[in-house]
Structures are given as C-alpha cells and as structure tokens.
Design a protein around this motif. Sequence first.
Motif, PDB file in Angstrom:
ATOM      1  N   TYR A  85      31.515  32.170 -59.106  1.00 24.78           N
ATOM      2  CA  TYR A  85      31.739  32.707 -57.773  1.00 24.78           C
ATOM      3  C   TYR A  85      32.587  31.774 -56.903  1.00 24.78           C
ATOM      4  O   TYR A  85      32.894  32.095 -55.759  1.00 24.78           O
TER       5      TYR A  85
ATOM      6  N   ASP B  23      38.407  32.883 -56.421  1.00 24.09           N
ATOM      7  CA  ASP B  23      38.763  33.990 -55.534  1.00 24.09           C
ATOM      8  C   ASP B  23      38.634  35.312 -56.279  1.00 24.09           C
ATOM      9  O   ASP B  23      38.830  35.387 -57.496  1.00 24.09           O
ATOM     10  N   GLN B  24      38.308  36.362 -55.532  1.00 26.28           N
ATOM     11  CA  GLN B  24      38.103  37.680 -56.139  1.00 26.28           C
ATOM     12  C   GLN B  24      39.111  38.678 -55.570  1.00 26.28           C
ATOM     13  O   GLN B  24      39.339  38.717 -54.351  1.00 26.28           O
ATOM     14  N   TYR B  25      39.695  39.469 -56.462  1.00 26.39           N
ATOM     15  CA  TYR B  25      40.652  40.503 -56.035  1.00 26.39           C
ATOM     16  C   TYR B  25      39.935  41.854 -56.016  1.00 26.39           C
ATOM     17  O   TYR B  25      39.355  42.284 -57.021  1.00 26.39           O
ATOM     18  N   LEU B  26      39.996  42.532 -54.883  1.00 27.65           N
ATOM     19  CA  LEU B  26      39.249  43.779 -54.692  1.00 27.65           C
ATOM     20  C   LEU B  26      40.098  45.034 -54.887  1.00 27.65           C
ATOM     21  O   LEU B  26      39.616  46.143 -54.689  1.00 27.65           O
TER      22      LEU B  26
ATOM     23  N   THR C 201      27.356  37.085 -50.003  1.00 25.67           N
ATOM     24  CA  THR C 201      27.364  38.429 -50.597  1.00 25.67           C
ATOM     25  C   THR C 201      27.697  39.476 -49.542  1.00 25.67           C
ATOM     26  O   THR C 201      27.260  39.379 -48.394  1.00 25.67           O
TER      27      THR C 201
ATOM     28  N   LYS D 126      33.798  48.248 -52.119  1.00 19.45           N
ATOM     29  CA  LYS D 126      33.787  47.061 -52.961  1.00 19.45           C
ATOM     30  C   LYS D 126      32.620  46.141 -52.595  1.00 19.45           C
ATOM     31  O   LYS D 126      31.972  46.308 -51.563  1.00 19.45           O
ATOM     32  N   GLU D 127      32.389  45.132 -53.465  1.00 17.54           N
ATOM     33  CA  GLU D 127      31.393  44.099 -53.203  1.00 17.54           C
ATOM     34  C   GLU D 127      31.987  42.744 -53.561  1.00 17.54           C
ATOM     35  O   GLU D 127      32.911  42.667 -54.373  1.00 17.54           O
ATOM     36  N   TRP D 128      31.477  41.675 -52.940  1.00 16.42           N
ATOM     37  CA  TRP D 128      31.895  40.341 -53.359  1.00 16.42           C
ATOM     38  C   TRP D 128      30.704  39.392 -53.401  1.00 16.42           C
ATOM     39  O   TRP D 128      29.696  39.592 -52.727  1.00 16.42           O
ATOM     40  N   ASN D 129      30.844  38.380 -54.239  1.00 14.69           N
ATOM     41  CA  ASN D 129      29.903  37.273 -54.347  1.00 14.69           C
ATOM     42  C   ASN D 129      30.753  36.011 -54.355  1.00 14.69           C
ATOM     43  O   ASN D 129      31.522  35.774 -55.302  1.00 14.69           O
ATOM     44  N   LEU D 130      30.643  35.191 -53.316  1.00 19.75           N
ATOM     45  CA  LEU D 130      31.535  34.046 -53.147  1.00 19.75           C
ATOM     46  C   LEU D 130      30.746  32.778 -52.814  1.00 19.75           C
ATOM     47  O   LEU D 130      29.773  32.828 -52.053  1.00 19.75           O
TER      48      LEU D 130
ATOM     49  N   ALA E 130      37.810  36.726 -50.995  1.00 20.57           N
ATOM     50  CA  ALA E 130      37.944  38.051 -51.598  1.00 20.57           C
ATOM     51  C   ALA E 130      39.100  38.731 -50.877  1.00 20.57           C
ATOM     52  O   ALA E 130      39.209  38.651 -49.647  1.00 20.57           O
TER      53      ALA E 130
END
Length: 205
Positions: free
Chosen positions: A95, A98-101, A172, A188-192, A198
Amino acid sequence: MKFIYTISFLFFSALSYGQIDLPATSNTGGILKAEPEKRSSGFPILRAEDPNEESKYLREKPKEIDFREKPNNLKTAGDAVKERWTEDKEALEKYREDQYLGDFKTTGKFVELYCRDHQFVDGDQVNIYVNGKFIQRVVLGGGYRPVLVTLESGFNNIEFQALNQGSSGPNTAQLKVLEENGNLVASKEWNLLTGAKASLIVVKE
C-alpha cells in the motif's frame, strides 16, 4: 267512508309530486359519478366513469433518489455501526505504492467527487490535487464528502494523497465520481500508506 277517500286522495297526490325521473343508463361496469350539472328534480346527473381511465396517482412517477441531495443514501444505519467498530485492513507494504484508479471522458465543465472512509472511521485525511494544484484537504468520515472539481480542456489528473493512516491500518476510502449531468461514472476504493497517492484521469472533450 269519507275519511278513507280523503286519506287515499292525499296519499296518491303525494306520490305524484314526489316522483323522481332518473335518466336511464345502459352502463354495466363503470363507476357512477356525479356531474356538476343538475336537473329540475334537484338531483345530480350520473354518468359512467371509464374503468380504464388512468388514476392520477398512477400517472405520478416515483421520486428518484438524488445522490447529490442525499450522498449517504447508499449506507444504512447498520453499515455505519459496522464501519465504526470494524478494524481496517492490515497496513501491508504494497500500500506504499501509488494506485491508479482509471480514467474516463466527459463533455461536462466539472465533476463531483464523493469520498468517505468505508472501513474503520479513524481520522484518515487526504489532500486533493488537480494537475498538481492543491484543491482541498478532506477528513474522511463515515458519510460522503462532496468536492467539486472544475475541469480544463484535455487531461485532468486528480490525485488523493494520504496524509496519515488514522489509528488503524492504511488510509482507506471509497470514491464515487459524478458527471455534470449527475451520471455516476466511477466507483473506486483505495488503501494507502502515509504519503502514497491514488489518482484518476478525467478527459474533458
């Protein structure tokens, strides 16, 4: 005998004056309904109501749920209790990335971002940037928080940077994106972990 003739005469006289002439009808199935016009008898004319006539209540469409007016309408009271007493996921090392949504196109002038902490509500916070420019800081609660983003022509890179991880697990959130016309175009969701981002891209045509 004269008394009997007198009573009979009065009885038939009353009948002749009190007789009511009701209109004939061939109606066999409709509901009889009073018209506002009246005959000389003083009684309203009756007409057959069309049994196929649509009720005004059937013509009224049920009110649609407006996500903008009630941004928490997808969450029940039970969900709120569950979120408050359920711990976040484990803060895994993955986590930290970086996350791409994802991305989508729109012809609107703006989009609306709705985000909330969909797991344990523990004080998670994010900064929102559009094309590198700071827009707003959001404290993620149990209910959706709306953020309006004005779009530029072409690519619009929207980023959510985790400022902390609250008191439990990673940062979250659940994110919903609405177009100018109100259409839901992304969920969408993220966990960082702290510092990670994100992002999503909105292309204004």
